[in-house]
Design a protein around this motif. Sequence first.
Motif, short mmCIF file in Angstrom:
data_model
loop_
_atom_site.label_atom_id
_atom_site.label_comp_id
_atom_site.label_asym_id
_atom_site.label_seq_id
_atom_site.Cartn_x
_atom_site.Cartn_y
_atom_site.Cartn_z
N LEU A 46 0.73 -1.21 -0.09
CA LEU A 46 0.07 0.05 -0.07
C LEU A 46 0.92 1.22 -0.01
O LEU A 46 0.51 2.11 -0.88
N LEU A 47 1.74 1.31 0.82
CA LEU A 47 2.81 2.51 1.10
C LEU A 47 3.52 2.77 -0.27
O LEU A 47 3.65 3.83 -0.55
N VAL A 48 4.06 1.77 -0.87
CA VAL A 48 4.69 1.79 -2.09
C VAL A 48 4.06 2.57 -3.13
O VAL A 48 4.22 3.53 -3.87
N ASP A 49 2.80 1.97 -3.30
CA ASP A 49 1.92 2.34 -4.40
C ASP A 49 1.45 3.98 -3.96
O ASP A 49 1.25 4.81 -4.81
N LEU A 50 1.09 4.25 -2.76
CA LEU A 50 0.57 5.64 -2.38
C LEU A 50 1.54 6.68 -2.72
O LEU A 50 1.36 7.72 -3.25
N MET A 51 3.01 6.16 -2.31
CA MET A 51 4.01 7.12 -2.45
C MET A 51 4.36 7.49 -4.03
O MET A 51 4.67 8.37 -4.40
N ALA A 52 4.06 6.09 -4.79
CA ALA A 52 4.28 6.47 -6.36
C ALA A 52 3.21 7.21 -6.84
O ALA A 52 3.58 7.79 -7.82
N GLU A 53 2.06 7.44 -6.32
CA GLU A 53 1.12 8.28 -6.67
C GLU A 53 1.24 9.69 -5.98
O GLU A 53 0.28 10.35 -6.38
N SER A 54 2.08 9.73 -5.21
CA SER A 54 1.92 11.00 -4.47
C SER A 54 2.47 12.36 -5.25
O SER A 54 3.10 12.28 -5.80
N THR A 55 1.76 13.23 -4.76
CA THR A 55 1.99 14.71 -5.35
C THR A 55 3.30 15.38 -4.59
O THR A 55 3.49 14.90 -3.34
N PRO A 56 3.89 16.47 -5.43
CA PRO A 56 5.10 17.05 -4.60
C PRO A 56 4.51 17.68 -3.19
O PRO A 56 5.26 17.53 -2.11
#
Length: 289
Positions: free
Chosen positions: A250-260
């Motif tokens: 979950l965290l890997v995917d969320l950070m990959a989709e994260s905005t600046p």
Amino acid sequence: MSHWLKQITVILTLSLTIAACTRVGLAYRNLDVIIPWTLSDYLDMNRQQKDWLNERLKEHLRWHCTTQLPGYLDWLNRLQTMIETNQITDSELQARTQEAKQAIAETAREITPSAIELLQGLDDKQVAEMNDAFAKDLRKRQEEYLKPPLEQQIKERSKRMEKRLNAWLGPLSPTQQQRVMAWSNALGDQNKEWIANRVHWQQQFSAAVAQRQSPQFPRQIETLLVDRESLWTPAYREAYANTEAQARALLVDLMAESTPFQRQRLLQKIEDMRKDFTDLKCLKAAQRG
């Protein structure tokens, strides 16, 4: 006591890790408990016991601040570097989680002798009250986490996680929200195994305390508090491994989709936490020493 264990149970996600660190910061500022140790939630201590415990907590607090917090700052540095270099990977998360486990175990080991001494001094009425409080706590958790239909459990779990993540990343995008829901779905009826394992632990803890004058009691409590994973049910051990893996994914995917903006907000939260720690007088004294 089981609430205390829940609070120091291995951190599964960055958001939970950060939240746990924040609780430590609050404990220092309020001189409440150290990690936190909330035996008082389950036990009506007399004045002598409270005074004794307060003095012990102050000693543990000094130990924790001078010997453990410097390592927390290093841990925060590694976490910050992961975010700045966009290295939020499964392997890096496993490494940070293992470091958190080791830190938790070291603190648990340090306070276990005090827990043993306090428990050995309980009278039968206090032990009965503790067991009643365990039963009440269990009924409350069953009502909240097991009674609702599975579909509702999944939705509520997703809401709780999204609320935690919002605190550290800011509002999630629709894609991120969908990913959180997928994470919750993947855990299925994990609540059932968690509660069953909780019952299993409480039963063993109560049985040990019933024989608190036994020569085996100190070792039993050490196992219950420090080596608790060795007592997990096989079903919960399997469920927990899945929980950890799903949380990392979950965290890997969320950070990959994260905005600046989200990454900057998270870095600022870490910086705020670092400042809370470095401003503590006991840490400054240790660093000067």
